[in-house]
Structure formats: structure tokens, C-alpha cells
Design a protein around this motif. Structure first.
Motif, PDB file in Angstrom:
ATOM      1  N   ILE A   5     -42.390  12.279  12.012  1.00 43.88           N
ATOM      2  CA  ILE A   5     -43.230  12.111  13.016  1.00 43.88           C
ATOM      3  C   ILE A   5     -42.294  13.473  13.675  1.00 43.88           C
ATOM      4  CG2 ILE A   5     -43.365  11.163  14.902  1.00 43.88           C
ATOM      5  CD1 ILE A   5     -45.228   9.087  12.397  1.00 43.88           C
ATOM      6  N   ALA A   6     -41.195  12.851  13.786  1.00 43.06           N
ATOM      7  CA  ALA A   6     -40.082  13.590  14.762  1.00 43.06           C
ATOM      8  C   ALA A   6     -39.191  14.581  14.441  1.00 43.06           C
ATOM      9  CB  ALA A   6     -38.663  12.700  14.296  1.00 43.06           C
ATOM     10  N   ASP A   7     -40.018  15.206  12.781  1.00 42.85           N
ATOM     11  CA  ASP A   7     -39.259  16.496  12.872  1.00 42.85           C
ATOM     12  C   ASP A   7     -40.687  17.831  13.655  1.00 42.85           C
ATOM     13  OD1 ASP A   7     -37.055  15.923  11.261  1.00 42.85           O
ATOM     14  OD2 ASP A   7     -37.942  16.409   9.364  1.00 42.85           O
ATOM     15  N   ASP A   8     -42.003  16.672  13.056  1.00 42.97           N
ATOM     16  CA  ASP A   8     -43.000  17.830  13.558  1.00 42.97           C
ATOM     17  C   ASP A   8     -43.232  17.874  15.137  1.00 42.97           C
ATOM     18  OD1 ASP A   8     -44.195  17.956  10.847  1.00 42.97           O
ATOM     19  OD2 ASP A   8     -45.617  15.999  11.281  1.00 42.97           O
ATOM     20  N   GLU A   9     -42.916  16.813  15.582  1.00 39.23           N
ATOM     21  CA  GLU A   9     -43.332  16.309  17.497  1.00 39.23           C
ATOM     22  C   GLU A   9     -41.740  16.572  17.906  1.00 39.23           C
ATOM     23  OE1 GLU A   9     -46.036  15.815  18.363  1.00 39.23           O
ATOM     24  OE2 GLU A   9     -46.965  15.436  16.558  1.00 39.23           O
ATOM     25  N   ALA A  10     -40.654  16.615  17.463  1.00 41.03           N
ATOM     26  CA  ALA A  10     -39.466  17.173  18.650  1.00 41.03           C
ATOM     27  C   ALA A  10     -39.153  18.640  19.131  1.00 41.03           C
ATOM     28  CB  ALA A  10     -38.254  16.876  17.897  1.00 41.03           C
ATOM     29  N   GLY A  11     -38.699  18.834  19.969  1.00 39.52           N
ATOM     30  CA  GLY A  11     -38.756  20.674  19.983  1.00 39.52           C
ATOM     31  C   GLY A  11     -37.067  20.467  21.443  1.00 39.52           C
ATOM     32  N   ILE A  40     -42.951   8.964  21.724  1.00 39.06           N
ATOM     33  CA  ILE A  40     -44.314   8.945  20.766  1.00 39.06           C
ATOM     34  C   ILE A  40     -44.208   7.533  20.461  1.00 39.06           C
ATOM     35  CG2 ILE A  40     -45.228   9.581  18.240  1.00 39.06           C
ATOM     36  CD1 ILE A  40     -44.388  12.594  19.874  1.00 39.06           C
ATOM     37  N   LEU A  41     -45.923   7.052  20.613  1.00 38.43           N
ATOM     38  CA  LEU A  41     -46.114   6.002  20.233  1.00 38.43           C
ATOM     39  C   LEU A  41     -47.376   5.391  18.702  1.00 38.43           C
ATOM     40  CD1 LEU A  41     -47.427   3.261  21.351  1.00 38.43           C
ATOM     41  CD2 LEU A  41     -50.061   4.655  21.834  1.00 38.43           C
ATOM     42  N   PRO A  59     -34.129  16.153  20.703  1.00 33.10           N
ATOM     43  CA  PRO A  59     -33.806  14.214  20.607  1.00 33.10           C
ATOM     44  C   PRO A  59     -35.847  13.604  20.712  1.00 33.10           C
ATOM     45  CG  PRO A  59     -33.203  15.103  22.337  1.00 33.10           C
ATOM     46  CD  PRO A  59     -32.841  15.944  21.656  1.00 33.10           C
ATOM     47  N   ILE A  60     -36.212  12.554  19.962  1.00 35.40           N
ATOM     48  CA  ILE A  60     -37.500  12.061  20.324  1.00 35.40           C
ATOM     49  C   ILE A  60     -36.886  10.292  20.477  1.00 35.40           C
ATOM     50  CG2 ILE A  60     -37.381  12.317  17.551  1.00 35.40           C
ATOM     51  CD1 ILE A  60     -40.550  13.271  18.263  1.00 35.40           C
TER      52      ILE A  60
END
Length: 235
Positions: free
Chosen positions: A164-170, A177-178, A7-8
Motif C-alpha cells: 500500500i505504501a509503495d502504491d500511495e507514497a510520493g 491512508i485509512l 513518507p506515508i
């Protein structure tokens, strides 16, 4: 099969007041800087985020001056060392040849198409703000200057948020994320995700979105202007 991501959470902020906002002119893909009020509101939101102990993993913004100025001011007020990442998909809807004109001319043209004389009358007749926004491209006075409809603006922005979510989620807890974008684009996103808007998104309004493990988006809150107040802004 798409790889499952964790989730993000997105904090989606509309940029601060600009020169064209203050002059009540159509802005869209035109670029004008923030007013002193615009900088002050962004700074107050940043202070409020810092006071709340909110830690962002990354910062993304539209690729226009007002987005960069808002994001840079937010991060500086937070004491953050994050570097903003620009994305074309986070810019405002294009309003074609309406851009730079007084806002009332574009809105009145949309009202005529819908057979109403005001936003309040339109809402009373069952139209939505999104319906009004969608007429702007249909009334574009010169198609040599291309304009977006609501679907195009929402598709572009949501595709960018998914990237963005794909790049930053883990794995683990949802990172925050702002993101800084523009008012009509944010409204198109919120509408697509099921939120009901009866007023345009305010400068400095903060919306919160959650994408879950199954890549489904949920609106946790929208157009919250209290962040600026909590950060000391007295408008």
C-alpha cells in the motif's frame, strides 16, 4: 536497489463491534456483521476525522464483511467519496477450528500451555499478549482447519502495508491512508514494530504508523479510543 519512496502515514483502525464480539466468540476468518454499536462507533470516528480536517488519499480494508461495513460507515460519516480497496492481507489471523467457539475455551487452552490461569498472571510471569496469541495455533483442535501463528499474521499484514505504501507514497508531504483491519492482526503489526501492548486492541481503536523515506516503520500511537468519543460516541 529498491526505489526510494516518500513518507506515508497510516491510520489503522480496528473494525467496530460485531455479532461474534458481542457473543464473545472466536471470529478470525469467520464473518459476522457489525452490531448497532459497531456502526455507531465507526460513524463517530468518521465524524471525528472530518472535524479534525484529516484528508485521506486512499482507503484500504480487510476483505471480510466487518471490515467493509466499518470502512463504508467511516467514509460516509466523513463525507468522503473514496472507494474502499479490499486486501486479503488485512484480514484477521486464522484461528482454525477454534473459530465460532466461545473465546474462553481458546484462551484457557493457551493458559494451560503457558502454565497460568489468566492474562494478568501471564503478564506477571513475563509473557506478553503476543505470546498468548502465538499459542492459539498450537492448540488448534482440528488441523484440517489451518490456523496462523503470530509470525504468519504479521508477515502477511506488514507485506500488505508495504505494498500500500509503495502504491500511495510520493514526493512531498506524507499522505494519510485509512486502513481497517482486525484486532489480533493489528496487535501483531504493532508488536513487530516495537510497540508494547498489555491489553487487546479495542473495537474502534486507532493506531498511527509512519513509513519513512528508507521504508522503515514507526508507531506514532496505538489503540487510541478517544476518536470515537471526540465524534460523539458515549459508550
Amino acid at each position: 536497489m529498491t526505489e526510494t519512496k516518500g513518507p506515508i502515514e497510516i491510520y489503522l483502525v480496528r473494525h467496530g463491534e460485531t455479532w461474534f464480539n458481542k457473543l464473545d466468540r472466536v471470529q478470525g476468518w469467520c464473518g459476522t456483521p457489525l452490531t448497532p454499536k459497531g456502526f455507531a462507533v465507526a460513524e463517530a470516528i468518521g465524524r471525528a476525522f472530518a472535524s479534525a480536517g484529516i484528508d485521506f488519499r486512499a482507503a484500504y480494508c480487510g476483505d471480510m464483511l466487518r471490515h467493509h461495513e466499518t470502512m463504508a460507515t467511516l467514509l460516509r460519516a466523513m463525507g468522503s467519496s473514496l472507494e474502499p480497496i479490499s486486501r486479503f492481507g488485512l484480514r484477521e489471523m486464522s484461528f482454525g477450528a477454534w473459530e465460532g467457539m466461545p473465546n474462553n475455551l481458546m484462551w484457557e487452552a493457551a493458559y494451560r500451555v503457558l502454565g497460568v490461569s489468566s492474562t494478568q498472571e501471564a503478564l506477571g510471569k513475563g509473557f506478553t499478549l503476543i505470546d498468548i496469541f502465538d499459542v492459539f495455533s498450537r492448540t488448534n483442535p482440528d488441523t484440517d482447519y489451518p490456523s496462523d501463528n503470530v509470525r504468519q499474521a504479521a508477515d502477511r499484514a506488514l507485506s500488505t502495508l508495504d505494498e500500500i505504501a509503495d502504491d500511495e507514497a510520493g514526493p512531498g508531504a506524507a499522505p494519510r491512508i485509512l486502513v481497517v483491519s482486525s484486532g489480533v492482526t493489528i496487535a501483531c503489526i504493532l508488536h513487530r514494530l516495537g510497540a508494547e501492548l498489555r491489553t487487546p486492541v479495542h473495537n474502534g481503536g486507532v493506531s498511527r504508523l509512519l513509513r519513512d523515506d528508507d521504508r522503515a516503520w514507526t508507531v506514532l500511537g496505538h489503540d487510541d479510543v478517544s476518536w470515537a468519543e471526540r465524534g460523539g460516541w458515549q459508550g
